[in-house]
Design an enzyme around this catalytic site. Structure first.
Site, PDB file in Angstrom:
ATOM      1  N   GLY A   1      -7.766   8.710  10.382  1.00  0.00           N
ATOM      2  CA  GLY A   1      -7.972   8.749  11.824  1.00  0.00           C
ATOM      3  C   GLY A   1      -8.976   9.763  12.323  1.00  0.00           C
ATOM      4  O   GLY A   1      -9.181   9.880  13.533  1.00  0.00           O
TER       5      GLY A   1
ATOM      6  N   ASN B   1      -8.698   0.845  10.437  1.00  0.00           N
ATOM      7  CA  ASN B   1      -7.966   0.433  11.626  1.00  0.00           C
ATOM      8  C   ASN B   1      -8.496   1.172  12.854  1.00  0.00           C
ATOM      9  O   ASN B   1      -9.067   0.584  13.768  1.00  0.00           O
ATOM     10  CB  ASN B   1      -6.482   0.678  11.426  1.00  0.00           C
ATOM     11  CG  ASN B   1      -5.623   0.176  12.574  1.00  0.00           C
ATOM     12  OD1 ASN B   1      -4.421   0.394  12.607  1.00  0.00           O
ATOM     13  ND2 ASN B   1      -6.190  -0.519  13.540  1.00  0.00           N
ATOM     14  N   THR B   2      -8.337   2.497  12.872  1.00  0.00           N
ATOM     15  CA  THR B   2      -8.701   3.300  14.040  1.00  0.00           C
ATOM     16  C   THR B   2     -10.137   3.090  14.514  1.00  0.00           C
ATOM     17  O   THR B   2     -10.363   2.956  15.724  1.00  0.00           O
ATOM     18  CB  THR B   2      -8.462   4.796  13.749  1.00  0.00           C
ATOM     19  OG1 THR B   2      -7.098   4.979  13.357  1.00  0.00           O
ATOM     20  CG2 THR B   2      -8.733   5.639  14.976  1.00  0.00           C
TER      21      THR B   2
ATOM     22  N   LYS C   1       0.865  -1.169   0.000  1.00  0.00           N
ATOM     23  CA  LYS C   1       0.000   0.000   0.000  1.00  0.00           C
ATOM     24  C   LYS C   1       0.906   1.225   0.000  1.00  0.00           C
ATOM     25  O   LYS C   1       1.625   1.473   0.969  1.00  0.00           O
ATOM     26  CB  LYS C   1      -0.900  -0.001   1.228  1.00  0.00           C
ATOM     27  CG  LYS C   1      -1.707   1.291   1.392  1.00  0.00           C
ATOM     28  CD  LYS C   1      -2.463   1.292   2.711  1.00  0.00           C
ATOM     29  CE  LYS C   1      -3.043   2.667   3.021  1.00  0.00           C
ATOM     30  NZ  LYS C   1      -3.717   2.712   4.331  1.00  0.00           N
TER      31      LYS C   1
ATOM     32  N   ALA D   1      -9.600   5.044   5.005  1.00  0.00           N
ATOM     33  CA  ALA D   1      -9.298   6.200   5.858  1.00  0.00           C
ATOM     34  C   ALA D   1     -10.517   7.068   6.141  1.00  0.00           C
ATOM     35  O   ALA D   1     -11.348   7.320   5.266  1.00  0.00           O
ATOM     36  CB  ALA D   1      -8.196   7.075   5.273  1.00  0.00           C
TER      37      ALA D   1
END
Length: 268
Positions: free
Chosen positions: A161, A209-210, A100, A187
């Site tokens: 994030g 992820n976050t 990535k 994202a």
């Protein structure tokens, strides 16, 4: 329904959930969240991995490598040359030939640098990598990245994030409409409705992820995201009702009106 599989390069997948491995409160919670997510692809920053001893690295030692496809990312890179160097190191260590490309132009927004991202993609494609570039939701640069040989395009819904969700569904829709490679929304997502909307727009998958790792209950949120992705995908395949400007009753007025009786309706 037929089995809804998709592919990147030679890799065929059933899950449409790419999960990041960082930020979890403990390795145990990380493993439980991964299991709940059903993810087949895991991503992590190469700069956080000990490339001299990958099997003993704190991020990867709890993950069965044969069970997942690894997607290392070049987070922290500022230039194409730096991203290419990081990707080469990861492949040399045996991690993966998937990468990535993530090149940030600003510490404040972490928005990707489109020029450097395109340069890195062109070079890594020439070197035989399976390249998945993270990029802003700009249809023009997304088209250029596909032309450069990207195996998938990864536009952000919002800055990394932030949890702001999809700020520009119109642009994402254009990117998805024009692309002939998978589009993975990456994202800025915050909750399950963001994941569902991504899939309803026609995205091939979602990477996050976050929103999972920093949730009050990461395992519960991983499952919520999995179900939202599946629900959004099914809604996209099923086709939503067209939007109308004015109301339209599901049982129209005519269906509720009694027809006039005729002579034949009554006995003699």
């Amino acid at each position: 329904m037929l089995k809804d599989t998709w592919r990147i390069g030679d890799c065929e997948m059933t899950s449409r959930f790419f999960l990041g491995t960082g930020l979890f409160p403990s390795p145990f919670v990380q493993q439980e969240a991964i299991a709940a997510s059903g993810a087949e692809v895991l991503t992590f920053a190469i700069r956080r991995v000990n490339l001299e001893s990958v099997e003993d690295d704190s991020i990867l030692q709890h993950v069965e490598p044969d069970s997942f496809t690894f997607l290392p990312n070049t987070s922290g890179a500022r230039t194409a040359d730096e991203a290419v160097r990081i990707a080469r190191l990861a492949r040399a260590s045996g991690l993966s030939d998937w990468v990535k490309v993530e090149i940030s132009a600003s510490d404040k927004t972490l928005l990707p640098d489109p020029i450097e991202t395109l340069r890195a993609t062109e070079q890594l494609v020439k070197e035989g990598f399976t390249v998945l570039p993270y990029i802003s939701d700009d249809p023009v640069i997304c088209r250029r990245l596909e032309e450069a040989g990207a195996a998938a395009i990864m536009p952000g819904g919002a800055p990394i994030g932030t949890g702001l969700g999809i700020l520009n569904p119109y642009n994402l829709g254009l990117i998805i409409e024009e692309a002939s490679v998978p589009v993975i929304v990456d994202a800025g997502l915050g909750t399950a409705s963001d994941a569902a909307l991504s899939m309803e727009l026609g995205a091939s998958a979602v990477l996050m992820n976050t929103p999972v790792a920093k949730a009050k209950d990461p395992v519960g949120m991983a499952l919520a995201m999995k179900l939202a992705i599946e629900s959004g995908r099914l809604a996209y395949l099923s086709g939503r009702v067209p939007k109308k400007r004015y109301a339209s009753a599901s049982s129209g007025l005519e269906s509720m009106m009694l027809k006039p009786a005729s002579a034949g309706d009554f006995g003699s």
